[in-house]
Design an enzyme around this catalytic site. Sequence first.
Site, mmCIF file in Angstrom:
data_model
loop_
_atom_site.group_PDB
_atom_site.id
_atom_site.type_symbol
_atom_site.label_atom_id
_atom_site.label_comp_id
_atom_site.label_asym_id
_atom_site.label_seq_id
_atom_site.Cartn_x
_atom_site.Cartn_y
_atom_site.Cartn_z
ATOM 1 N N SER A 149 0.833 -1.202 0.000
ATOM 2 C CA SER A 149 0.000 0.000 0.000
ATOM 3 C C SER A 149 0.874 1.262 0.000
ATOM 4 O O SER A 149 1.638 1.469 -0.942
ATOM 5 C CB SER A 149 -0.959 -0.045 1.201
ATOM 6 O OG SER A 149 -1.989 0.891 1.044
ATOM 7 N N ASP A 226 -10.150 -5.533 -3.329
ATOM 8 C CA ASP A 226 -9.534 -4.511 -2.481
ATOM 9 C C ASP A 226 -10.396 -3.251 -2.527
ATOM 10 O O ASP A 226 -10.558 -2.648 -3.590
ATOM 11 C CB ASP A 226 -8.127 -4.221 -3.027
ATOM 12 C CG ASP A 226 -7.315 -3.279 -2.164
ATOM 13 O OD1 ASP A 226 -7.906 -2.383 -1.533
ATOM 14 O OD2 ASP A 226 -6.080 -3.428 -2.147
ATOM 15 N N HIS A 260 -7.315 -6.060 0.828
ATOM 16 C CA HIS A 260 -6.127 -5.231 1.064
ATOM 17 C C HIS A 260 -5.354 -5.678 2.312
ATOM 18 O O HIS A 260 -4.387 -5.037 2.698
ATOM 19 C CB HIS A 260 -6.587 -3.763 1.226
ATOM 20 C CG HIS A 260 -5.506 -2.738 1.057
ATOM 21 N ND1 HIS A 260 -4.925 -2.444 -0.159
ATOM 22 C CD2 HIS A 260 -4.894 -1.914 1.955
ATOM 23 C CE1 HIS A 260 -4.019 -1.485 0.001
ATOM 24 N NE2 HIS A 260 -3.970 -1.154 1.275
#
EC number: 3.1.2.12
Length: 282
Positions: A149, A226, A260
Site C-alpha cells: 500500500s 480490495d 487489502h
Amino acid sequence: MALKQLSSNKCFGGLQKVFEHDSVELKCKMKFAIYLPPKAETGKCPALYWLSGLTCTEQNFITKSGYHQAASEHGLVVIAPDTSPRGCNIKGEDESWDFGTGAGFYLDATEDPWKTNYRMYSYVTEELPQLINANFPVDPQRMSIFGHSMGGHGALICTLKNPGKYKSVSAFAPICNPVLCPWGKKAFSGYLGTDESKWKAYDATHLVKSYPGSQLDILIDQGKDDQFLSDGQLLPDNFIAACTEKKIPVVFRSQEGYDHSYYFIATFITDHIRHHAKYLNA
C-alpha cells in the site's frame, strides 16, 4: 550510533529482533525489526527491506505476513522499519490516520511544521541502510525492497529514484499514482506544499516515465476485492501503462477474491521472497 535491542525471538532457525535507535534524519527514537536467518551466523547475507502501509508500525509485517520460513530458506536478512517518526509533538500529527503519525509516505517533507522530522525517504534510503550495514552481517552490495500500500508506493519510488541501488522491487497493492488519489493529495499537499510539480518527484507513475536506469523486473500483486482499488486510491493501471510505454517489465497479478489485508499478503509473500532471492542470490 547506539542500538538498543527490545526483543529477540528464535524463528525458523534464525532470530527475529526489534531494535530502537536515535534517528539523525527524523530527530526522534525509531524502532525497526530485523530478521537474521541461520546463514547470518556464518557470513554476510543480502538485505531485503519491507515498507509497511498506513497506520502500521514495525510490528505488523513480522507478526502477520508469515515471511520467516522463506527468508530463512533463502538466507535473507529482512528489515522492517516503522512508517513515520513518532512522538515529535507536532500539532495535528495524531488527528487523522492517513496523515502524520503512521503515515510518513516515504518522502522528505519540505513544509513546516513537518520538514524537520518527516524525512522517511532519506531515513529508508540512506540512514537505515548505513545503520544496518554497520551493525549486522549484511552485504551492502546486495539490497532489495518491497512493501504494501503506502509502503508499496515507498518501495517503487525508492527504486525508481535510485537506479542500481536495489537489485529488485515488488509490491502488494501499492499506491501507484498518488498525485491523483485522495490519500496522495492529502499527504503531498501537507508535506510538500501546494506546488503539484514537486509531488511528481514522489509518484511512481511519473518517475517511471523518466527512469534512466538499468533494467527492472517489477512484481506487483493486487487483490481484486480490495476496497481501496475500487475507491481509486491505488490506480495500478496508470503505472502499468507508464511502464509499458517505457518497456519496463512488470508482472502484475490481479488476485481474484483477495482484499487489502495481511491475509492477502500472507498468501503471496513466499512468491515475493522468491522473486527477490532470485536477484539477491544471483
